[in-house]
Motif scaffolding. Sequence first.
Motif, PDB file in Angstrom:
ATOM      1  N   LEU A 128      37.681  39.037  55.403  1.00 36.10           N
ATOM      2  CA  LEU A 128      38.097  40.146  54.544  1.00 36.10           C
ATOM      3  C   LEU A 128      39.547  40.527  54.842  1.00 36.10           C
ATOM      4  N   LEU A 129      39.905  40.567  56.111  1.00 37.12           N
ATOM      5  CA  LEU A 129      41.279  40.909  56.497  1.00 37.12           C
ATOM      6  C   LEU A 129      42.262  39.913  55.905  1.00 37.12           C
ATOM      7  N   ARG A 130      41.939  38.629  55.991  1.00 38.87           N
ATOM      8  CA  ARG A 130      42.843  37.606  55.444  1.00 38.87           C
ATOM      9  C   ARG A 130      42.978  37.755  53.928  1.00 38.87           C
ATOM     10  N   ALA A 131      41.859  38.045  53.251  1.00 33.22           N
ATOM     11  CA  ALA A 131      41.916  38.218  51.801  1.00 33.22           C
ATOM     12  C   ALA A 131      42.811  39.400  51.423  1.00 33.22           C
ATOM     13  N   LEU A 132      42.708  40.502  52.166  1.00 35.37           N
ATOM     14  CA  LEU A 132      43.524  41.674  51.876  1.00 35.37           C
ATOM     15  C   LEU A 132      45.001  41.408  52.146  1.00 35.37           C
ATOM     16  N   GLN A 133      45.275  40.643  53.198  1.00 39.34           N
ATOM     17  CA  GLN A 133      46.671  40.370  53.556  1.00 39.34           C
ATOM     18  C   GLN A 133      47.317  39.364  52.613  1.00 39.34           C
ATOM     19  N   GLU A 134      46.580  38.325  52.244  1.00 40.96           N
ATOM     20  CA  GLU A 134      47.159  37.232  51.459  1.00 40.96           C
ATOM     21  C   GLU A 134      47.002  37.420  49.953  1.00 40.96           C
ATOM     22  N   GLY A 135      46.046  38.273  49.534  1.00 46.63           N
ATOM     23  CA  GLY A 135      45.814  38.436  48.101  1.00 46.63           C
ATOM     24  C   GLY A 135      45.188  37.215  47.472  1.00 46.63           C
ATOM     25  N   GLU A 136      44.424  36.455  48.253  1.00 49.07           N
ATOM     26  CA  GLU A 136      43.758  35.268  47.725  1.00 49.07           C
ATOM     27  C   GLU A 136      42.470  35.019  48.483  1.00 49.07           C
ATOM     28  N   ILE A 137      41.518  34.355  47.838  1.00 47.46           N
ATOM     29  CA  ILE A 137      40.222  34.061  48.443  1.00 47.46           C
ATOM     30  C   ILE A 137      39.908  32.584  48.280  1.00 47.46           C
ATOM     31  N   GLU A 138      38.960  32.102  49.081  1.00 46.23           N
ATOM     32  CA  GLU A 138      38.502  30.718  48.986  1.00 46.23           C
ATOM     33  C   GLU A 138      36.986  30.736  48.822  1.00 46.23           C
ATOM     34  N   PRO A 139      36.480  30.467  47.607  1.00 46.02           N
ATOM     35  CA  PRO A 139      35.028  30.509  47.384  1.00 46.02           C
ATOM     36  C   PRO A 139      34.293  29.542  48.306  1.00 46.02           C
ATOM     37  N   LEU A 140      33.035  29.846  48.596  1.00 38.57           N
ATOM     38  CA  LEU A 140      32.215  28.972  49.426  1.00 38.57           C
ATOM     39  C   LEU A 140      32.100  27.594  48.769  1.00 38.57           C
ATOM     40  N   GLY A 141      32.238  26.564  49.598  1.00 42.02           N
ATOM     41  CA  GLY A 141      32.099  25.206  49.092  1.00 42.02           C
ATOM     42  C   GLY A 141      33.289  24.707  48.313  1.00 42.02           C
ATOM     43  N   SER A 142      34.394  25.473  48.300  1.00 41.92           N
ATOM     44  CA  SER A 142      35.589  25.066  47.565  1.00 41.92           C
ATOM     45  C   SER A 142      36.749  24.914  48.532  1.00 41.92           C
ATOM     46  N   ASN A 143      37.677  24.019  48.201  1.00 46.17           N
ATOM     47  CA  ASN A 143      38.881  23.869  49.013  1.00 46.17           C
ATOM     48  C   ASN A 143      40.112  24.400  48.278  1.00 46.17           C
ATOM     49  N   LYS A 144      39.862  25.205  47.256  1.00 45.95           N
ATOM     50  CA  LYS A 144      40.963  25.791  46.492  1.00 45.95           C
ATOM     51  C   LYS A 144      40.999  27.297  46.723  1.00 45.95           C
ATOM     52  N   VAL A 145      42.220  27.829  46.826  1.00 41.72           N
ATOM     53  CA  VAL A 145      42.375  29.277  46.962  1.00 41.72           C
ATOM     54  C   VAL A 145      42.558  29.883  45.576  1.00 41.72           C
ATOM     55  N   VAL A 146      41.981  31.058  45.406  1.00 43.07           N
ATOM     56  CA  VAL A 146      42.015  31.756  44.125  1.00 43.07           C
ATOM     57  C   VAL A 146      42.729  33.090  44.322  1.00 43.07           C
ATOM     58  N   PRO A 147      43.846  33.325  43.648  1.00 44.77           N
ATOM     59  CA  PRO A 147      44.535  34.613  43.807  1.00 44.77           C
ATOM     60  C   PRO A 147      43.765  35.724  43.103  1.00 44.77           C
ATOM     61  N   PHE A 148      43.921  36.938  43.603  1.00 43.31           N
ATOM     62  CA  PHE A 148      43.303  38.097  42.954  1.00 43.31           C
ATOM     63  C   PHE A 148      44.233  39.292  43.116  1.00 43.31           C
ATOM     64  N   ASP A 149      44.033  40.269  42.277  1.00 48.09           N
ATOM     65  CA  ASP A 149      44.813  41.507  42.325  1.00 48.09           C
ATOM     66  C   ASP A 149      43.856  42.674  42.153  1.00 48.09           C
ATOM     67  N   ALA A 150      43.341  43.186  43.261  1.00 46.40           N
ATOM     68  CA  ALA A 150      42.384  44.291  43.215  1.00 46.40           C
ATOM     69  C   ALA A 150      42.755  45.323  44.260  1.00 46.40           C
ATOM     70  N   ARG A 151      42.693  46.582  43.861  1.00 49.59           N
ATOM     71  CA  ARG A 151      42.914  47.688  44.799  1.00 49.59           C
ATOM     72  C   ARG A 151      41.593  47.960  45.517  1.00 49.59           C
ATOM     73  N   VAL A 152      41.621  48.058  46.845  1.00 47.83           N
ATOM     74  CA  VAL A 152      40.406  48.216  47.630  1.00 47.83           C
ATOM     75  C   VAL A 152      40.240  49.676  48.051  1.00 47.83           C
ATOM     76  N   ILE A 153      39.052  50.217  47.776  1.00 52.32           N
ATOM     77  CA  ILE A 153      38.645  51.523  48.290  1.00 52.32           C
ATOM     78  C   ILE A 153      37.398  51.289  49.135  1.00 52.32           C
ATOM     79  N   ALA A 154      37.461  51.673  50.398  1.00 51.50           N
ATOM     80  CA  ALA A 154      36.324  51.492  51.303  1.00 51.50           C
ATOM     81  C   ALA A 154      35.765  52.854  51.685  1.00 51.50           C
ATOM     82  N   ALA A 155      34.483  52.868  52.031  1.00 49.45           N
ATOM     83  CA  ALA A 155      33.840  54.125  52.420  1.00 49.45           C
ATOM     84  C   ALA A 155      32.856  53.849  53.542  1.00 49.45           C
ATOM     85  N   THR A 156      32.659  54.840  54.386  1.00 49.72           N
ATOM     86  CA  THR A 156      31.683  54.718  55.467  1.00 49.72           C
ATOM     87  C   THR A 156      31.266  56.100  55.940  1.00 49.72           C
ATOM     88  N   SER A 157      30.027  56.181  56.392  1.00 45.69           N
ATOM     89  CA  SER A 157      29.534  57.406  57.018  1.00 45.69           C
ATOM     90  C   SER A 157      29.525  57.264  58.534  1.00 45.69           C
TER      91      SER A 157
END
Length: 518
Positions: free
Chosen positions: A310-339
């Motif tokens: 998750l940290l790498r995805a937030l830093q790089e702005g890209e993800i690698e789906p399971l079973g894939s060797n290709k990175v996919v860029p994304f542009d999403a604002r993250v809001i996290a919550a915890t109790s």
Amino acid sequence: MTGRPKAAGETATAPTLPLDAQGILALAARSMFHLFSSISQGMFLVDRSGRIVWVNEGYKRFLPALGFASVDEFVGRRVEEVIHNTQMREVLESGKPILIDLLTNKAGTFVVSRIPLHAEVAGAEGDPVLGEVIGAIGIVLFDHPETTLQPLISKFAMLQRDLDDARRELATQRNHPLWKQAGADGQRRAKHTFASFIGSSPAAVDVKRHARRAAQSSSPVLLLGETGTGKELLAHAIHAASARADGPFVSLNIAAVPDTLLEAEFFGFAPGAFTGADRKGREGKFKLADGGTLFLDEIGDMPLALQAKLLRALQEGEIEPLGSNKVVPFDARVIAATSRDLPALVRDGRFREDLYYRLNVLPLRVPPLRERRSDIPALIEALGEDMAQRSGEAPPELTPDALALLAAQHWRGNTRELRNVLEQLAMRSDSTRIDAAEVTRVLAETGLEQIAAPEPLPSVDDADQARLLRPMAEQIAELERRAIAAALASTGGNKLATARLLGISRATLYDRMNLTSE
């Protein structure tokens, strides 16, 4: 005819107004400058490059709070380096004034005015006209606006309440099946706005104010608070008020997904990535939230192994789906919550410190109900209306003593627990009017170990009664006199320290002292 004789050579000439346009403008400019200088809390001047070149005596008192021990350290610096959140650069570049604005920085919150200064050049007919911008002047009109502008703020709060009521009504209409059918487009949308967060207590107003400010940013937001306090509702509201409002709002409750499936939920998977996988593959929540907001609820329950990805995805702005060797860029604002207590989890090694700092850019603590008890009656009314719309029956009506009893409880489960009690009251009561005895019975049956008693009303003796039955202005004036006297005694007569202690400007303090001495 009486009066002293005129001395030799003495003429009785009265000041006259200039009759030419340029003279009138020059006189008005001088008068306005002297007026602002005398009634404002401070002024400063910047040159064309945005460097501060002058401050008046009034502004010098703000320098320590801004981190400067002397004027020499302050003058010569770029204005955005020393005054955070300033818009002086915008005034210099546009040449347009910002006559009234609220500015918040380390020194406090102020009502300010920013005015560009133009060079004078000769026009086509020889008359001077405004040339290019050569600087700008910043004026602190009021400090402590919450007190100096109380009448205006009260009117604004009333308008805001009316607007919130209208938004609530609109939200109710949007929940109607016909509305949903007309607007259905298959897109994931926010379901709540800030009007959905019920409450006008200081704690509620403060968290909504910070949340509105967070909506204007694209940085990650971390919502902290007990269960049932409204963290997910605020996440929806932040998205709805942001520049990404037209984009999708995708939520994922990490605690509700088995650890083995979390990675696929986050990042998706390629066709045939694992046994039983969809032949077409599947997009993860990050990709679904592209162009919008990804809400990660219960982030404190995330497994350590997934935190690094998750940290790498937030830093790089890209993800690698399971079973894939290709990175996919994304542009999403993250809001996290915890109790949960994330700093404690970091100390125990159960939550990555680098991920915590990545998420904790804009932290917002959502207060529990026991810290905003004055909001409980309004919250009960809103919950009752929602229950009535769902059930088709009239909302429950609680007597004043029943409301006071509910407001006095601890509410460990916050709004969820309150709603549960209200639903039980509606189901078990034979009448729509519910009194304190019925509330006590239901609270006991829900397993509440100790039912808190409502706060008793303060008793008033005859002497207090006589003092209270006076004109309100007279009572307020007496209270101000006592407060000023106590503050002066506490500060040893220091007027500036007294003004700060009372939360008012020094000019306001002098005005109040003059009134109380008359």
